[in-house]
Design an enzyme around this catalytic site. Structure first.
Site, mmCIF file in Angstrom:
data_model
loop_
_atom_site.group_PDB
_atom_site.id
_atom_site.type_symbol
_atom_site.label_atom_id
_atom_site.label_comp_id
_atom_site.label_asym_id
_atom_site.label_seq_id
_atom_site.Cartn_x
_atom_site.Cartn_y
_atom_site.Cartn_z
ATOM 1 N N GLY A 208 0.934 -1.363 0.132
ATOM 2 C CA GLY A 208 0.348 0.223 -0.307
ATOM 3 C C GLY A 208 0.722 1.144 0.227
ATOM 4 C CB ALA B 203 15.613 10.761 1.772
ATOM 5 N NE ARG C 190 17.892 15.572 -5.074
ATOM 6 C CZ ARG C 190 17.649 16.375 -5.546
ATOM 7 N NH1 ARG C 190 16.706 17.272 -4.336
ATOM 8 N NH2 ARG C 190 16.580 16.444 -6.407
ATOM 9 N NE ARG D 206 -1.866 -4.323 -1.280
ATOM 10 C CZ ARG D 206 -1.674 -3.573 -0.289
ATOM 11 N NH1 ARG D 206 -0.754 -3.688 0.942
ATOM 12 N NH2 ARG D 206 -2.534 -2.967 0.420
ATOM 13 N N GLY E 264 5.782 -2.433 3.726
ATOM 14 C CA GLY E 264 5.388 -2.718 5.258
ATOM 15 C C GLY E 264 5.562 -4.139 5.023
ATOM 16 C CG ASP E 265 2.878 -6.976 7.540
ATOM 17 O OD1 ASP E 265 2.596 -6.992 6.470
ATOM 18 O OD2 ASP E 265 2.159 -7.584 8.165
ATOM 19 N N GLY E 266 4.187 -7.148 3.801
ATOM 20 C CA GLY E 266 4.408 -8.290 3.601
ATOM 21 C C GLY E 266 5.443 -7.904 2.648
ATOM 22 C CB THR F 42 2.877 1.380 5.883
ATOM 23 O OG1 THR F 42 1.101 0.474 6.857
ATOM 24 C CG2 THR F 42 3.453 0.415 7.444
ATOM 25 C CG ASP G 248 -1.991 -0.225 8.053
ATOM 26 O OD1 ASP G 248 -2.456 0.555 7.702
ATOM 27 O OD2 ASP G 248 -1.825 -1.332 7.149
ATOM 28 C CG ASP H 63 0.732 -2.700 10.746
ATOM 29 O OD1 ASP H 63 2.117 -2.283 9.890
ATOM 30 O OD2 ASP H 63 0.397 -3.796 10.120
ATOM 31 N NE ARG I 264 -16.958 15.164 18.266
ATOM 32 C CZ ARG I 264 -17.478 14.256 19.413
ATOM 33 N NH1 ARG I 264 -19.018 13.591 19.427
ATOM 34 N NH2 ARG I 264 -16.566 13.248 19.718
ATOM 35 C CG MET J 274 -7.485 1.543 5.645
ATOM 36 S SD MET J 274 -6.481 2.151 4.373
ATOM 37 C CE MET J 274 -7.858 1.666 2.969
ATOM 38 N NE ARG K 23 -1.443 -4.250 6.967
ATOM 39 C CZ ARG K 23 -0.699 -4.424 6.639
ATOM 40 N NH1 ARG K 23 -0.556 -4.498 5.424
ATOM 41 N NH2 ARG K 23 0.278 -3.543 6.940
HETATM 42 O O1 F6P Z 1 -1.323 -1.434 4.836
HETATM 43 C C1 F6P Z 1 -1.911 -0.680 4.631
HETATM 44 C C2 F6P Z 1 -3.575 -0.167 4.321
HETATM 45 O O2 F6P Z 1 -4.301 0.807 3.443
HETATM 46 C C3 F6P Z 1 -4.444 -1.025 4.864
HETATM 47 O O3 F6P Z 1 -4.432 -0.140 6.012
HETATM 48 C C4 F6P Z 1 -6.239 -1.520 4.566
HETATM 49 O O4 F6P Z 1 -6.127 -2.884 4.872
HETATM 50 C C5 F6P Z 1 -4.844 -2.220 2.986
HETATM 51 O O5 F6P Z 1 -4.375 -1.153 3.023
HETATM 52 C C6 F6P Z 1 -6.265 -1.685 1.657
HETATM 53 O O6 F6P Z 1 -5.703 -2.530 0.594
HETATM 54 P P1 F6P Z 1 -6.069 -1.822 -0.781
HETATM 55 O O7 F6P Z 1 -5.440 -0.573 -1.046
HETATM 56 O O8 F6P Z 1 -5.284 -3.088 -1.600
HETATM 57 O O9 F6P Z 1 -7.255 -2.152 -0.836
#
Ligand code: F6P
Length: 326
Positions: free
Chosen positions: A14, A25, A28, A75, A105-107, A129, A131, A133, A158, A173, A175
């Site tokens: 993502g 960065a 350069r 991805r 991110g983690d993937g 990311t 997230d 996370d 609000r 979001m 994840r």
């Molecule tokens: O990891 C980033 C993220 O935005 C998550 O918060 C969310 O679950 C996911 O990617 C959404 O992925 P996609 O853009 O493939 O729908």
């Protein structure tokens, strides 16, 4: 250990605001250190399909303020196969690229771990990311901007929520993690955050209603982290309508709004520091580490820690939210 003469940079998974500042960065700092730099478009898939071109300092001009990623992202399913990774390695060799910086991110870090083990390539990761996370870093690139976007949106909801005396469930979001929901709730004065980390311990909806929020408030906003564990905003709204029919309930799902926009100063600075640190790390002979920030200091986090360790939410923040939303 062979001397590093060139580096490829890619963004994967993502997109996140601040990725462009990180690409700038990396580019350069690498050129400053006398390395050749290659931009790889569309993440690992672009590496497989040879979407690679040499970068100069000007290739990254005027991108620091832009959201998304100029390198584009993907991805890639093919990179998960040995055949895909073999093609990716061939292309690295073809261009004489002897190291990589992977922003994602983690993937993406998981992919980097496997690739580097299979082909013995020096790879450094940057946590990109929204997230937040990944373990071992206080902040990921893009998180602060997403949090500010959430704040901007919830402030507007609000206004209408209080005009109509409604209960809003707003899905954000993250994840499987509640950083955006919890800190977003604190920043907006929301009544509660429903997050996966504690959903298994307590019935958060019951707790919210039980806390008597209706007596003192004329509107209520609950931030819900997307996750099958929380049930998402839709699931909770459905339950609230059934169990508390007297409430006027609405749902907003912020969705991909949260991923776009010009990065905040904090994300631009973090991405710039981390991008430069990635090149330092490669030149120091570091491999398979993600750049992290720990109390404002740059740290090297082994890939396995970044993706496998838990990154717990701060329970004090939950208490703070409870105290301030009475
Ligand atoms: O990891 C980033 C993220 O935005 C998550 O918060 C969310 O679950 C996911 O990617 C959404 O992925 P996609 O853009 O493939 O729908």
């Amino acid at each position: 250990m062979a001397e590093i003469k060139s580096v490829g940079v890619l963004t994967s998974g993502g997109d996140a605001p601040g990725m462009n500042a990180a690409i700038r960065a990396v580019t350069r700092s690498a050129i400053f250190a006398g390395l050749r730099v290659y931009g790889i478009r569309r993440g690992y898939q672009g590496l497989i399909e040879d979407c690679i071109s040499e970068f100069e300092t000007q290739s990254v001009s005027n991108i620091i303020a832009r959201g998304g990623t100029i390198l584009k992202t993907a991805r890639s399913m093919e990179f998960q196969t040995p055949e895909g990774r073999a093609k990716a390695f061939e292309n690295l060799q073809k261009h004489g690229i002897d190291s990589l910086v992977v922003i994602g991110g983690d993937g993406s870090i998981t992919g980097a771990t496997i690739f580097s083990q299979e082909y013995n390539i020096p790879i450094v990761g940057l946590p990109g990311t929204i997230d937040n996370d990944l373990a071992g870093t206080d902040h990921t690139i893009g998180y602060d901007t997403a949090l500010n976007t959430i704040m901007w949106c919830v402030d507007r909801i609000r206004d209408t929520a209080s005009s109509h005396s409604r209960l809003f469930f707003i899905e954000v979001m993250g994840r499987e993690s509640g950083f955006l929901a919890l800190n977003g709730a604190i920043a907006t004065g929301a009544e509660a955050a429903i997050i996966p980390e504690i959903s298994v311990e307590v019935d958060q909806l019951k707790e919210l209603i039980g806390s008597g929020f209706r007596k003192s408030k004329n509107s209520s906003i609950v931030l819900v982290a997307e996750s099958p564990i929380t049930g998402g905003a839709m699931g909770l709204a459905e339950r609230a309508r059934k169990e508390y029919p007297e409430l006027d309930v609405r749902v907003t799902i912020l969705g991909h709004l949260q991923r776009g926009g010009s990065p905040t100063a904090q994300d631009r600075i973090l991405a710039s520091r981390m991008g430069a640190a990635a090149i330092d790390a490669l030149l120091e002979g570091q491999r398979n580490v993600m750049i992290g920030d720990d109390d404002e200091k740059i740290v090297y986090v082994p890939f396995s820690k970044a993706i496998h360790d838990d990154k717990p939410i701060d329970r004090n923040l939950l208490d703070l939210l409870r105290r301030l939303s009475i």
